[in-house]
Design a protein around this motif. Structure first.
Motif, PDB file in Angstrom:
ATOM      1  N   ASN A  21      48.622  48.850  34.444  1.00  0.00           N
ATOM      2  CA  ASN A  21      49.117  47.855  35.056  1.00  0.00           C
ATOM      3  C   ASN A  21      50.620  48.374  35.558  1.00  0.00           C
ATOM      4  O   ASN A  21      51.003  49.408  35.324  1.00  0.00           O
ATOM      5  N   HIS A  74      49.175  38.004  39.732  1.00  0.00           N
ATOM      6  CA  HIS A  74      49.440  39.296  39.135  1.00  0.00           C
ATOM      7  C   HIS A  74      50.043  39.127  37.918  1.00  0.00           C
ATOM      8  O   HIS A  74      50.021  40.209  37.290  1.00  0.00           O
ATOM      9  N   VAL A  76      51.032  39.114  34.046  1.00  0.00           N
ATOM     10  CA  VAL A  76      50.382  39.234  32.804  1.00  0.00           C
ATOM     11  C   VAL A  76      51.128  38.780  31.509  1.00  0.00           C
ATOM     12  O   VAL A  76      50.736  37.937  30.825  1.00  0.00           O
ATOM     13  N   GLU A  86      55.214  42.247  33.359  1.00  0.00           N
ATOM     14  CA  GLU A  86      54.111  43.116  33.402  1.00  0.00           C
ATOM     15  C   GLU A  86      53.172  42.450  34.350  1.00  0.00           C
ATOM     16  O   GLU A  86      52.875  41.258  34.110  1.00  0.00           O
ATOM     17  N   LEU A  88      49.607  42.937  37.001  1.00  0.00           N
ATOM     18  CA  LEU A  88      48.231  43.578  37.456  1.00  0.00           C
ATOM     19  C   LEU A  88      48.680  44.393  38.902  1.00  0.00           C
ATOM     20  O   LEU A  88      49.343  43.939  39.548  1.00  0.00           O
ATOM     21  N   ASP A 192      43.041  42.633  44.654  1.00  0.00           N
ATOM     22  CA  ASP A 192      42.641  43.647  43.677  1.00  0.00           C
ATOM     23  C   ASP A 192      41.493  44.586  44.204  1.00  0.00           C
ATOM     24  O   ASP A 192      41.227  44.617  45.258  1.00  0.00           O
TER      25      ASP A 192
END
Length: 228
Positions: A21, A74, A76, A86, A88, A192
């Protein structure tokens, strides 16, 4: 967890984490000119203590709400103590794309189309996209051009448009409860490894135009009102 600096941005630094990540470090640097805060400027103009913290707080608030609605982002988790989030990993479309959703005709929309619509008139969740290109003044780009240039597929465009409208509704409804009216908002999207579209970057007061009782609320005041 070990982290490695991979990008230094105007308002955030990006680190790679061991788990694959990324970590966004929110800074107190703001875009502006001659010491005056302006979210539309393309250079850092000043530093305001606490801006990174409040931008992260608003981003956490909305990302958690959007994730709960089943919309891909995205996000986390986040750590307010060190002002980090944090996320992705995601690829951007082309060299970067900004997506704007407009509920009212103001700003650049009026400059372009003022012959056909009144300033402040309602718009039906109007979505437009611009290339992130300071030198060219962030030019508008159509769906047909994005597909023809190979920047995204027809399906990715339609997903992004639908997600933009849903997310804007979530933000606008939340602001409405606080007596605030969202005129327009700017997002960034990526995708992604499977090509699925996701909301990236941040959702902060500097990315939206908000009014209260007909008067424009500057981003710093908006953040204060939001968390009052």
């Amino acid at each position: 967890m070990e982290k490695k600096l991979i990008y230094t941005g105007k308002t955030k630094d990006v680190f790679a984490l061991e788990n694959g990540n990324c970590l966004l470090k929110f800074k107190d640097d703001c875009t502006g000119k001659d010491g005056v805060f302006d979210p539309g400027e393309n250079a850092v103009g000043l530093t305001i203590d606490g801006v990174g913290d409040v931008n992260l707080r608003m981003s956490i608030y909305f990302f958690e709400k959007i994730n709960a609605e089943g919309i891909r982002t995205h996000y986390v988790n986040a750590n307010l103590e060190d002002t980090t989030m944090e996320v992705l990993p995601a690829k951007v479309f082309g060299k970067g794309l900004e997506v704007i959703c407009r509920h009212k005709a103001v700003g650049s929309f009026i400059r372009r189309y003022g012959d056909y619509i009144e300033d402040g008139a309602d718009l039906p969740e109007y979505v437009e996209m611009t290339f992130k290109d300071d030198a060219k003044g962030d030019p508008l780009v159509t769906k047909d051009a994005l597909v023809a240039l190979g920047i995204m597929t027809d399906e990715q465009y339609e997903d992004m448009k639908a997600m933009t409208q849903k997310i804007t509704r979530i933000v606008a409804d939340d602001l409405k409860e606080k007596g605030l009216v969202l005129y327009d908002i700017k997002f960034e999207f990526g995708y992604d490894p499977e090509g699925k579209v996701m909301l990236i970057d941040e959702i902060a007061s500097g990315n939206m135009r908000v009014y209260k009782d007909g008067a424009y609320i500057d981003p710093m005041t908006l953040s204060e009102l939001f968390f009052a």
